[in-house]
Write a protein that holds these residues in place. Structure first.
Motif, short mmCIF file in Angstrom:
data_model
loop_
_atom_site.label_atom_id
_atom_site.label_comp_id
_atom_site.label_asym_id
_atom_site.label_seq_id
_atom_site.Cartn_x
_atom_site.Cartn_y
_atom_site.Cartn_z
N ASN A 23 0.81 -1.11 -0.11
CA ASN A 23 0.20 -0.16 0.05
C ASN A 23 0.91 1.32 0.05
N VAL A 24 1.26 1.68 -1.13
CA VAL A 24 2.18 2.81 -1.39
C VAL A 24 1.69 4.11 -0.60
N HIS A 25 0.21 4.51 -0.46
CA HIS A 25 -0.09 5.52 0.24
C HIS A 25 0.03 5.36 1.67
N ALA A 26 0.14 4.25 2.25
CA ALA A 26 0.54 4.17 3.84
C ALA A 26 2.01 4.30 3.90
N ARG A 27 3.03 3.94 2.99
CA ARG A 27 4.25 3.86 2.85
C ARG A 27 4.90 5.44 2.25
N VAL A 28 3.89 6.11 1.60
CA VAL A 28 4.37 7.31 1.11
C VAL A 28 3.40 8.38 1.16
N THR A 87 0.49 7.89 -8.80
CA THR A 87 -0.51 7.98 -7.63
C THR A 87 0.19 8.69 -6.34
N THR A 88 1.14 9.38 -6.45
CA THR A 88 1.60 10.00 -5.31
C THR A 88 2.12 11.44 -5.79
N ILE A 89 1.74 11.93 -7.11
CA ILE A 89 1.94 13.18 -7.68
C ILE A 89 0.68 13.80 -7.94
N LEU A 93 1.86 17.61 -12.00
CA LEU A 93 3.05 16.93 -12.29
C LEU A 93 2.84 15.78 -13.09
N PHE A 94 1.81 14.99 -12.84
CA PHE A 94 1.64 13.88 -13.91
C PHE A 94 1.41 14.25 -15.30
N HIS A 95 1.08 15.28 -15.78
CA HIS A 95 0.92 15.79 -17.09
C HIS A 95 2.34 16.25 -17.66
N THR A 96 3.21 16.64 -16.54
CA THR A 96 4.30 17.31 -16.93
C THR A 96 5.45 15.93 -17.08
N VAL A 97 5.23 14.95 -16.28
CA VAL A 97 6.34 13.78 -16.60
C VAL A 97 5.91 12.51 -17.23
N VAL A 98 4.51 12.52 -17.63
CA VAL A 98 3.99 11.13 -18.45
C VAL A 98 4.58 11.34 -19.67
N SER A 99 5.39 9.84 -20.03
CA SER A 99 5.71 9.86 -21.25
C SER A 99 5.74 8.24 -21.43
#
Length: 175
Positions: A23-28, A87-89, A93-99
């Motif tokens: 669960n990445v949201h629990a860890r970050v 899921t943590t940005i 930022l998602f639209h800036t880095v997604v490729s």
């Protein structure tokens, strides 16, 4: 090979199913956003998550992911890490880095680069926020990340600037 030995083609023997179940949201527990000071915390949580789960090699450049194309487990873990990032940005930022075609290393480099490559602009933004709010420790850590020196005297003077007059040193009075 014993019956208990790992059969994964991943040379680091990390079980992709275990990684996918984290669960990445629990860890970050922060969302990385360019408009606030979450970079230091976000990076720190992810660094610990990578170390804890033997995943550092996916983001540090020690393994060329192109050489791992035939390693299905490696690819599954790499894609999972990319999902974690997405899921943590923030949406911006998602639209800036997604490729298309980026691996976890490329995403990690892009995301970190947004906060450390343009150091002068980032420094001005962080210093403005540093002097305008009370989250001094977090901002001082982020300023240090980009090489700006923030000493204890500056932290103390900035912190005490906004203190209530009741807490200020009383003026000396003559007898």
């Amino acid at each position: 090979m014993s019956s208990n030995a790992s059969t994964y083609s991943n040379p680091f023997a990390v079980d992709p199913a275990e990684i996918r179940d984290i669960n990445v949201h629990a860890r970050v527990p922060v969302i990385l956003d360019a408009s606030n000071s979450t970079y230091f915390a976000w990076k720190t949580y992810f660094t610990l998550l990578f170390r804890e789960n033997n995943l550092v090699d996916h983001v540090d450049g020690t393994v060329d992911s192109r050489s791992m194309v035939d390693a299905a487990e490696w690819t599954v873990i790499d894609v999972t890490i990319i999902w974690w990032f997405f899921t943590t940005i923030s949406k911006d930022l998602f639209h800036t880095v997604v490729s298309a075609g980026d691996d976890a290393r490329a995403m990690w480099v892009k995301l970190n680069g947004l906060f450390t490559d343009n150091k002068l602009q980032r420094r001005v933004f962080l210093q403005q926020e540093f002097f305008d709010c009370r989250r001094l420790k977090t901002l001082a850590d982020e300023l240090r990340d980009i090489g700006a020196k923030v000493d204890d005297d500056l932290l103390l003077s900035t912190l005490t600037t906004g203190l209530n007059e009741d807490l200020a040193t009383p003026p000396l009075t003559s007898p």
